[in-house]
Scaffold this motif. Structure first.
Motif, PDB file in Angstrom:
ATOM      1  N   UNK A   1       0.817  -1.214   0.000  1.00  0.00           N
ATOM      2  CA  UNK A   1       0.000   0.000   0.000  1.00  0.00           C
ATOM      3  C   UNK A   1       0.856   1.272   0.000  1.00  0.00           C
ATOM      4  N   UNK A   2       2.161   1.081   0.114  1.00  0.00           N
ATOM      5  CA  UNK A   2       3.051   2.244   0.006  1.00  0.00           C
ATOM      6  C   UNK A   2       3.097   2.705  -1.435  1.00  0.00           C
ATOM      7  N   UNK A   3       3.423   3.964  -1.643  1.00  0.00           N
ATOM      8  CA  UNK A   3       3.632   4.396  -3.019  1.00  0.00           C
ATOM      9  C   UNK A   3       4.865   3.673  -3.553  1.00  0.00           C
ATOM     10  N   UNK A   4       4.836   3.292  -4.841  1.00  0.00           N
ATOM     11  CA  UNK A   4       5.872   2.392  -5.368  1.00  0.00           C
ATOM     12  C   UNK A   4       7.292   2.871  -5.076  1.00  0.00           C
ATOM     13  N   UNK A   5       7.497   4.194  -5.107  1.00  0.00           N
ATOM     14  CA  UNK A   5       8.855   4.705  -4.882  1.00  0.00           C
ATOM     15  C   UNK A   5       9.312   4.469  -3.442  1.00  0.00           C
ATOM     16  N   UNK A   6       8.352   4.375  -2.519  1.00  0.00           N
ATOM     17  CA  UNK A   6       8.708   4.115  -1.127  1.00  0.00           C
ATOM     18  C   UNK A   6       8.802   2.619  -0.856  1.00  0.00           C
ATOM     19  N   UNK A   7       7.991   1.831  -1.572  1.00  0.00           N
ATOM     20  CA  UNK A   7       7.991   0.378  -1.348  1.00  0.00           C
ATOM     21  C   UNK A   7       9.270  -0.258  -1.871  1.00  0.00           C
ATOM     22  N   UNK A   8       9.821   0.331  -2.941  1.00  0.00           N
ATOM     23  CA  UNK A   8      10.967  -0.289  -3.601  1.00  0.00           C
ATOM     24  C   UNK A   8      12.164  -0.464  -2.662  1.00  0.00           C
ATOM     25  N   UNK A   9      12.600   0.568  -1.962  1.00  0.00           N
ATOM     26  CA  UNK A   9      13.749   0.369  -1.062  1.00  0.00           C
ATOM     27  C   UNK A   9      13.468  -0.622   0.058  1.00  0.00           C
ATOM     28  N   UNK A  10      12.221  -0.664   0.535  1.00  0.00           N
ATOM     29  CA  UNK A  10      11.869  -1.640   1.572  1.00  0.00           C
ATOM     30  C   UNK A  10      12.053  -3.047   1.040  1.00  0.00           C
ATOM     31  N   UNK A  11      11.519  -3.252  -0.164  1.00  0.00           N
ATOM     32  CA  UNK A  11      11.624  -4.590  -0.753  1.00  0.00           C
ATOM     33  C   UNK A  11      13.084  -4.950  -1.028  1.00  0.00           C
ATOM     34  N   UNK A  12      13.835  -3.964  -1.481  1.00  0.00           N
ATOM     35  CA  UNK A  12      15.248  -4.232  -1.760  1.00  0.00           C
ATOM     36  C   UNK A  12      16.012  -4.583  -0.496  1.00  0.00           C
ATOM     37  N   UNK A  13      15.732  -3.829   0.567  1.00  0.00           N
ATOM     38  CA  UNK A  13      16.423  -4.104   1.829  1.00  0.00           C
ATOM     39  C   UNK A  13      16.103  -5.509   2.313  1.00  0.00           C
TER      40      UNK A  13
END
Lengths: 451, 278
Positions: A37-49
């Motif tokens: 539900x995060x905006x994609x630009x914010x979700x991306x670093x979370x997923x990468x981490x």
């Protein structure tokens, strides 16, 4: 004849078509609803981490500092198989892996000596019988006989295989509690990603001990669909628990990171901020997010993993366990009577939920309760647990004890409450004597006629 | 082609007999490396199995031999035409009476064993008097309830009953009786090593007795498809000497009444702790 032949060919094709389906699917860990539900630009670093720190089910990754037994194994290259130029893999025979787990495919292999020292490669295939490892060829690394290396996450992989075989079909590949059979189950299988377990021996604010989880795996949970896995060996159970805790740590780390971002950068929030009332442009929001990612996010990740890891480590310390100060009060009619009065008293308010007769039908089951996570009222009456499931207070007459039927189990349920549920902890407000009186009363209910 | 068919029909009985004969040596026979049944009743049941096997083997080999002989004879004698027979009273009597006698013999011969195994009147008295435990089958595990040491198993759970899951301890050399129940759907209590199999039905309590004649760890599996987890519904039955069995119960009592400090208190504490120490 025409009928027979064409149909026969079709019939023969069916197993042929289904053959490719026998391969193990390369599944990936799922992300939580909130992450998506995060905006994609914010979700991306979370997923990468998450990917960097934990990998995927079939490409596990070691992340230092977790209280997890990764099980590194040291090996030495014995000889390297000559390979053609156009072959993508390079194979070599090794020593040192003989007495370890036999499935190492997908694990990281870290060179500790030789030309490629410090480099990490994934094991593409491994043959236990001949101790042959195959990795992808690369320009920097040419393994030589005598080179040493570490295979990481061997213990974790063993746990993963056992988990996928015995637990995954209910608890899901990522421990999210939505495996294929989960839809048939009520109560639903536990979602491990909150890191909260109900039946523990630890103090109210502490996580579960590994021994608690091992006990649950071995004994099952009476009254639910969690069966007993007593026929697994102690070693297998501990490998499973090790993996389950690791899944929990992954889920909690994800949650902590997302919680940090959710307030400002969810899709919903973005819509609000860029609306007329919000008055910001999308570019401004993205700019702010970029600053946050550069300055604060690394610390957030660091803090998320270390705080989760510390909490798990702490739970396994000896002084996290609830140990009564006094032995059990003799189970006499007087003690039960004292317990009954406590049960009905304003001090404990047991009857509000469990009912005056302990039938699990207290007045609280008719109220609308507030969700402590969202601060909104639940749409339906009754109590709910932190996973959002409706939860009826236990009928104390049934003689089914999910967390175990020993007096100490009931004592600990009262002392620490049941984590993730509205059952509160009485360890601070009641004396040992009073707790044991309550235990004696509650445990006498199933055998007490119809009172 | 005629001789080819003769060989074809000869091949199958020979293959069947050969595979039967080699079965015990390649583990196609009884479970656990073709081990002898672990109970005396099981050995008698195996006796029945072998008796029926011998009878059917003789009949099978006999009929196949006649079939091949008939084929072979007519292949070598093409001149002679086949003939139709419209009923032969004598033959019909023979092929009705002989199987009838065999079946009658089998049904009478097995009666004792069946009665010993299943008819409550013939159960060993000692076992019926003091049932060992209540076994509850559940999706997908086995739960056991023993009476407290020195007490008798009651229909309803008692506060001092002892519980365990997926691990049933049984003394050997002495008949034991369990009360079999199901919590949800149909299951089946199957002890392959002891040749015991009994369905568990929701709403019924079914007594099952058995007597293990040697100590060991035996599999208890569910033999009635009971749901998606049927395959994993497996427990161990641990057959041990009476002394060890009593020790196990004592241990179980101690564990179950554990109060976190290693002391055991109960309703009337003197007797209970005594029982635990015995």
């Amino acid at each position: 004849m025409r009928f027979g032949l064409s149909r026969l060919i079709l019939l023969l094709l069916v197993p042929l078509i289904s053959l490719p389906g026998c391969e193990q699917p390369q599944v990936e860990f799922v992300f939580s609803k909130k992450t998506n539900e995060l905006m994609p630009q914010a979700a991306k670093p979370v997923k990468e981490a998450l990917l960097n720190h934990f990998g995927n089910p079939f490409a596990l990754t070691q992340f230092e500092g977790l209280p997890t037994d990764f099980g590194d194994i040291q090996g030495t290259v014995k000889s390297v198989e000559p390979s053609e130029k156009d072959q993508p893999l390079i194979r070599f025979h090794v020593t040192g892996l003989e007495n370890t787990y036999h499935k190492l495919q997908g694990l990281p292999l870290k060179w500790t000596s030789g030309k490629g020292q410090g480099q990490v490669l994934r094991i593409k295939s491994y043959k236990y019988e001949t101790s042959t490892v195959a990795v992808e060829k690369s320009a920097e690394i040419t393994p030589q006989a005598g080179d040493t290396f570490l295979v990481e996450c061997v213990r974790l992989q063993q746990g993963r295989d056992l988990y996928n075989r015995h637990c995954m079909h209910c608890h899901g590949m990522s421990g999210e509690g939505t495996g294929p059979t989960s839809r048939y189950l009520n109560p639903p299988p536990r979602d491990f990603r909150l890191g909260i377990y109900k039946y523990t021996s630890t103090k109210p604010t502490k996580k579960a001990q590994n021994a608690d989880l091992a006990r649950t795996v071995k004994e099952g949970i009476a009254g639910t669909y969690m069966p007993s896995f007593k026929l697994l060996t102690d070693d297998e159970v501990s490998a499973i628990v090790n993996y389950v805790v690791w899944l929990s740590i992954r889920g909690e780390t994800e949650k902590k990171m997302v919680d940090e971002l959710f307030q400002e950068y969810s899709k919903e929030e973005l819509a609000e901020r860029t609306s007329e009332e919000g008055g910001e442009t999308k570019e401004e929001v993205l700019e702010e997010l970029k600053d946050f990612m550069e300055e604060d996010f690394p610390d957030t990740v660091e803090f998320a993993t270390s705080s989760v890891a510390d909490a798990w480590e702490e739970a396994n310390l000896e002084d996290s366990v609830v140990v009564p100060r006094e032995p059990r009060v003799a189970d006499t009619p007087e003690s039960r009577e004292r317990g009954r009065k406590l049960y009905l008293s304003e001090r404990t308010k047991c009857a509000t939920c469990h009912g005056p007769q302990g039938r699990g039908n207290g007045t609280a089951t008719q109220d609308f309760w507030t969700n402590p996570v969202t601060n909104q009222k639940y749409p339906d009456r009754g109590l709910h647990d932190i996973w959002g499931n409706q939860l009826s207070p236990r009928d104390l007459h049934r003689g089914i004890y999910r967390g175990g039927r020993r007096p100490i189990d009931s004592y600990r349920r009262l002392f620490s409450g049941i984590k993730g549920t509205p059952m509160p902890a009485f360890g601070g407000s009641l004396s040992d004597q009073e707790l044991w009186d309550l235990v004696n009363y509650v445990m006498s209910l199933p055998y007490d006629g119809n009172r | 082609m005629g001789k080819g068919w003769c060989l074809f029909f000869l091949f199958w009985p020979v293959a069947a007999v050969a595979s039967c004969a080699m079965a015990p040596f390649v583990n196609w026979s009884f479970p656990y490396d073709n081990a002898q049944a672990a109970s005396n009743l099981g050995i008698r049941i195996d006796g029945l199995f072998y008796l029926i096997l011998v009878i059917t083997a003789i009949v099978f080999i006999g009929t196949q031999a006649v079939l091949v002989y008939a084929l072979w004879r007519s292949v070598n004698n093409r001149e002679k035409r086949a003939m139709h027979i419209h009923g032969n009273h004598k033959l019909e009597l023979i092929w009705s009476i002989i199987p009838g006698v065999i079946l009658l013999f089998l049904s009478i011969y097995q009666m004792n064993i069946w009665a010993d195994f299943r008819i409550k009147k013939y159960f060993p008295e000692a076992a019926v008097k003091a049932p060992l435990a209540e076994v509850t089958a559940r999706q997908f595990e086995w739960r056991f309830r023993y009476p407290a040491i020195g007490k008798k198993l009651q229909q309803k759970p008692q506060s001092d009953d002892l519980y365990s899951v997926n691990e049933l301890h049984v003394p050997f050399g002495k008949p034991v009786l369990i009360q079999l129940r199901s919590d949800d759907v149909q299951h089946s209590f199957f002890l392959p090593a002891l040749r015991v199999k009994q369905d568990a039905l929701p709403g019924l309590q079914i007594p099952v007795w058995f007597e293990a004649n040697k100590p060991g760890i035996y599999d208890l599996v569910c033999a009635e498809l009971c749901g998606w987890g049927h395959y994993k519904m497996k427990a161990h039955v641990i057959v041990e000497s009476d002394g060890e069995y009593q020790k196990y119960l004592k241990n179980l009592t101690q564990k179950q009444f554990y109060d976190g400090l290693g002391k055991i208190a109960s309703k009337d504490s003197s007797r209970e702790s005594e029982a635990a120490e015995k």
